[in-house]
Design a protein around this motif. Structure first.
Motif, PDB file in Angstrom:
ATOM      1  N   ILE A  35      40.684  45.551  36.308  1.00  0.00           N
ATOM      2  CA  ILE A  35      41.066  44.108  36.331  1.00  0.00           C
ATOM      3  C   ILE A  35      42.612  44.050  36.898  1.00  0.00           C
ATOM      4  O   ILE A  35      43.322  45.164  36.594  1.00  0.00           O
ATOM      5  N   MET A  36      42.769  43.342  37.952  1.00  0.00           N
ATOM      6  CA  MET A  36      44.052  43.596  38.612  1.00  0.00           C
ATOM      7  C   MET A  36      44.782  42.105  38.430  1.00  0.00           C
ATOM      8  O   MET A  36      44.373  41.006  38.289  1.00  0.00           O
ATOM      9  N   PHE A  37      46.133  42.176  38.328  1.00  0.00           N
ATOM     10  CA  PHE A  37      47.075  41.077  38.043  1.00  0.00           C
ATOM     11  C   PHE A  37      47.143  40.442  39.330  1.00  0.00           C
ATOM     12  O   PHE A  37      46.857  39.378  39.643  1.00  0.00           O
ATOM     13  N   ASP A  38      47.634  41.337  40.409  1.00  0.00           N
ATOM     14  CA  ASP A  38      47.443  40.870  41.869  1.00  0.00           C
ATOM     15  C   ASP A  38      47.206  42.131  42.632  1.00  0.00           C
ATOM     16  O   ASP A  38      46.625  43.049  42.002  1.00  0.00           O
ATOM     17  N   LYS A  68      34.934  55.927  40.217  1.00  0.00           N
ATOM     18  CA  LYS A  68      35.056  54.745  41.065  1.00  0.00           C
ATOM     19  C   LYS A  68      35.427  53.606  40.655  1.00  0.00           C
ATOM     20  O   LYS A  68      35.071  52.903  39.767  1.00  0.00           O
ATOM     21  N   HIS A  69      36.602  52.919  40.975  1.00  0.00           N
ATOM     22  CA  HIS A  69      37.238  51.754  40.624  1.00  0.00           C
ATOM     23  C   HIS A  69      36.603  50.555  41.315  1.00  0.00           C
ATOM     24  O   HIS A  69      36.589  50.562  42.437  1.00  0.00           O
ATOM     25  N   LEU A  70      35.984  49.640  40.462  1.00  0.00           N
ATOM     26  CA  LEU A  70      35.460  48.355  40.914  1.00  0.00           C
ATOM     27  C   LEU A  70      36.708  47.532  40.743  1.00  0.00           C
ATOM     28  O   LEU A  70      37.062  47.147  39.527  1.00  0.00           O
ATOM     29  N   ARG A  71      36.760  46.457  41.872  1.00  0.00           N
ATOM     30  CA  ARG A  71      37.749  45.379  41.583  1.00  0.00           C
ATOM     31  C   ARG A  71      37.331  44.044  42.235  1.00  0.00           C
ATOM     32  O   ARG A  71      36.489  44.132  43.078  1.00  0.00           O
ATOM     33  N   GLY A  72      37.454  43.333  41.256  1.00  0.00           N
ATOM     34  CA  GLY A  72      37.004  41.710  41.928  1.00  0.00           C
ATOM     35  C   GLY A  72      38.224  41.008  42.342  1.00  0.00           C
ATOM     36  O   GLY A  72      39.178  41.635  42.578  1.00  0.00           O
ATOM     37  N   ILE A  73      38.038  39.587  42.204  1.00  0.00           N
ATOM     38  CA  ILE A  73      39.540  38.858  42.586  1.00  0.00           C
ATOM     39  C   ILE A  73      40.404  39.271  41.681  1.00  0.00           C
ATOM     40  O   ILE A  73      40.279  39.552  40.364  1.00  0.00           O
ATOM     41  N   SER A  74      41.672  38.982  41.866  1.00  0.00           N
ATOM     42  CA  SER A  74      42.910  39.374  40.843  1.00  0.00           C
ATOM     43  C   SER A  74      43.012  38.178  40.157  1.00  0.00           C
ATOM     44  O   SER A  74      42.597  37.151  40.370  1.00  0.00           O
TER      45      SER A  74
END
Ligand code: SF4
Length: 244
Positions: A35-38, A68-74
């Motif tokens: 999970i990303m903040f931005d 492997k990193h999975l990222r969605g919307i921040s």
């Protein structure tokens, strides 16, 4: 058929990866939902973020595992998205509510779903220990394998496996729960810690408050929390002085 393990960097998923490798079980990919903040700042607390970097190095060097990193919307992007349905149409999403928060589904579940839509015919490894039979029973066993459960490895034993490789997450060394540093569900103690130890992150969050239709916690703004923490600090200083 593709064999995929999900890793949260908690003790069970790390112990499971070690066992998969020790037993020579098939493993094609290890995934972690980040999970990303931005686009630049992780949602993990700085301590957990450093631990994950260290753990990935150990997994690579000792077990030849790449994650492997999975990222969605921040978080920030979703926060400023305009609502098209439900309450507050036309406003941005703002802070997630404590009950019915938008963050888990948008930031975490969505990228995982996308991964499994793009990767069919997958057998998934899940880090469920032997003392979690209810979680184990709920799984579809034609598509999921639980090496820890099958090997009768308990949560305590999973911790011992992690200790052996210096893979114990900081969440087990303090009373802090895992989760995002911007989580509205975190305790007052954790927010106090964020304010005191990571003022840069606190200030970023506080700067968004003016743009949110709702307060950060139910009926409590970050500004109010900050005043509370400041007052506590002043009182502590007075008591320190009296004590001298
Ligand atoms: S830890 Fe908190 S902020 Fe992060 S996804 Fe879960 S509920 Fe949302």
């Amino acid at each position: 058929m593709k064999y995929v393990a999900s890793c949260s960097f908690g003790k069970d998923s790390l112990a499971m990866l070690i066992k998969i490798k020790e037993l020579g079980l098939p493993l094609d990919e290890v995934i972690y939902c980040e999970i990303m903040f931005d686009e630049n700042i992780s949602g993990e607390t700085p301590k957990m973020f450093s631990f994950i970097q260290k753990a990935e190095k150990i997994l690579k060097e000792k077990f030849n595992i790449e994650v492997k990193h999975l990222r969605g919307i921040s978080f920030k992007e979703q926060f400023y998205k305009i609502k098209q349905k439900g309450n507050h149409i036309g406003d941005n999403y703002g802070f997630p509510y404590v009950i019915g928060s938008w963050c888990n589904s948008r930031l975490k579940i969505e990228p995982i779903r996308r991964y499994f839509r793009e990767n069919k015919n997958v057998i998934q490894y899940v880090g469920i220990a032997y003392d979690e039979p209810k979680r184990y029973e709920r799984l579809d066993h034609t598509t999921h394998i639980c090496p820890l459960y099958d090997l009768k490895i308990t949560e305590k034993e999973a911790m011992e496996i992690c200790k052996k490789y210096d893979l114990v997450s900081p969440i087990y060394k303090t009373s802090f729960r895992g989760g995002c540093w911007f989580c509205p569900k975190q305790s007052l103690g954790q927010l106090r810690w964020l304010y005191r130890e990571h003022r840069d992150l606190w200030n970023i969050l506080k700067s968004m408050e003016k743009d949110s239709h709702n307060t950060f916690r139910p009926n409590q703004t970050l500004e109010q929390l900050e005043n509370r923490f400041k007052n506590e600090a002043e009182q502590t200083n007075i008591y320190d002085y009296i004590g001298e």
